[in-house]
Design an enzyme around this catalytic site. Sequence first.
Site, PDB file in Angstrom:
ATOM      1  N   ARG A 148       0.872  -1.170   0.000  1.00  0.00           N
ATOM      2  CA  ARG A 148       0.000   0.000   0.000  1.00  0.00           C
ATOM      3  C   ARG A 148       0.914   1.227   0.000  1.00  0.00           C
ATOM      4  O   ARG A 148       2.057   1.177   0.462  1.00  0.00           O
ATOM      5  CB  ARG A 148      -0.889   0.028   1.237  1.00  0.00           C
ATOM      6  N   LYS A 172      -2.200  -1.908   7.978  1.00  0.00           N
ATOM      7  CA  LYS A 172      -3.363  -1.344   8.656  1.00  0.00           C
ATOM      8  C   LYS A 172      -3.421  -1.817  10.105  1.00  0.00           C
ATOM      9  O   LYS A 172      -3.112  -2.965  10.399  1.00  0.00           O
ATOM     10  CB  LYS A 172      -4.645  -1.755   7.930  1.00  0.00           C
ATOM     11  N   HIS A 244      -1.990   2.123  -5.936  1.00  0.00           N
ATOM     12  CA  HIS A 244      -2.674   0.866  -5.633  1.00  0.00           C
ATOM     13  C   HIS A 244      -2.738  -0.058  -6.854  1.00  0.00           C
ATOM     14  O   HIS A 244      -2.884  -1.270  -6.704  1.00  0.00           O
ATOM     15  CB  HIS A 244      -4.082   1.146  -5.123  1.00  0.00           C
ATOM     16  N   ARG A 247      -0.130  -2.635  -6.658  1.00  0.00           N
ATOM     17  CA  ARG A 247      -0.477  -3.679  -5.676  1.00  0.00           C
ATOM     18  C   ARG A 247      -1.439  -4.689  -6.305  1.00  0.00           C
ATOM     19  O   ARG A 247      -1.275  -5.903  -6.150  1.00  0.00           O
ATOM     20  CB  ARG A 247      -1.110  -3.010  -4.457  1.00  0.00           C
ATOM     21  N   HIS A 270      -3.984  -8.947   3.936  1.00  0.00           N
ATOM     22  CA  HIS A 270      -5.444  -8.940   4.044  1.00  0.00           C
ATOM     23  C   HIS A 270      -5.869  -9.731   5.267  1.00  0.00           C
ATOM     24  O   HIS A 270      -5.427 -10.861   5.471  1.00  0.00           O
ATOM     25  CB  HIS A 270      -6.081  -9.571   2.797  1.00  0.00           C
ATOM     26  N   TYR A 279      -9.290 -11.178  -6.684  1.00  0.00           N
ATOM     27  CA  TYR A 279      -8.337 -11.368  -7.782  1.00  0.00           C
ATOM     28  C   TYR A 279      -8.660 -12.609  -8.603  1.00  0.00           C
ATOM     29  O   TYR A 279      -8.257 -12.704  -9.758  1.00  0.00           O
ATOM     30  CB  TYR A 279      -6.915 -11.436  -7.227  1.00  0.00           C
TER      31      TYR A 279
END
Length: 298
Positions: A148, A172, A244, A247, A270, A279
């Site tokens: 990110r 995150k 992004h 990524r 994630h 994806y």
Amino acid sequence: MNWKNALKDYRSYLKIERGLSENTITNYSLDVEKLMKWLEEHEISVSPVSISEEVVQQFIYSLAKKVNSRSQARIISGLRGFFSYLVFEDYRKTNPLELIESPKTGRKLPDTLSTEEIDSLIAAIDLSKPEGERNRAILETLYGCGLRVSELIDLRLSDLFFAEGFIKVTGKGSKSRFVPIAEATQKYINLYREQIRIHQDIQKGHEDTLFLNRRGRKLTRAMIFTIIRQLSEASGLKKKISPHTFRHSFATHLLENGADLRAIQQMLGHESITTTEIYVHLDRSHLRKVMEEFHPRR
């Protein structure tokens, strides 16, 4: 309790209790501020404790005329979280958004770049300028490690474990993970460190920051966006891309080449596998390959 104090307490809760990043906290706060502004414009004097479901519903209806369904759903989600916090703290008995449904939104598939397009972007970098080596290392790291933009600008020299083939990434919620880094990416980072960064006048407090601006300070998110936009224009790329995009391309190319979805999940950081599963929709041929290779009746 007034709106200003409620929002201040909510921000503290998100930071201390939930461990969310400043960017995420700001986004949640903006959702509440939109409601506050609407109440002010319509001269509706209610507190966050007393506001009714009917008033919130009127606000949601007004949103439908101004923003698309995706933005509307995001604001509803943000407000639902705010009022859930007030219920949790016993300021309210009920959540006024509990029975309000979010609009149906189609699942937006992320844009991706081909390896040729990525090579074209990197080839557009002017290596004769001091920032050229840095920008090449930035793009190689974004794509090579699937980071990110916030993770990229927060990378530190002490996060590089090149001998082991990993970098430590803080994602995150301040959660750390180790991501493999290819020798080619290591090479470009080392070129930047040894040829450019070593000669910079580094500001106090940024000695451990990997990617620096010309003033010897940490790069901003906006600067990364600007670098990519300028390279996109220089290379003649017609797609609208952002940091992004690299990524997304990282994850998609791994999947296309047979990588395990769980491994991709770990590398991307994630929390849920369902986030990574998007994806699979980009390349349905991957599903067919899995079936042909692993199903007992193949």
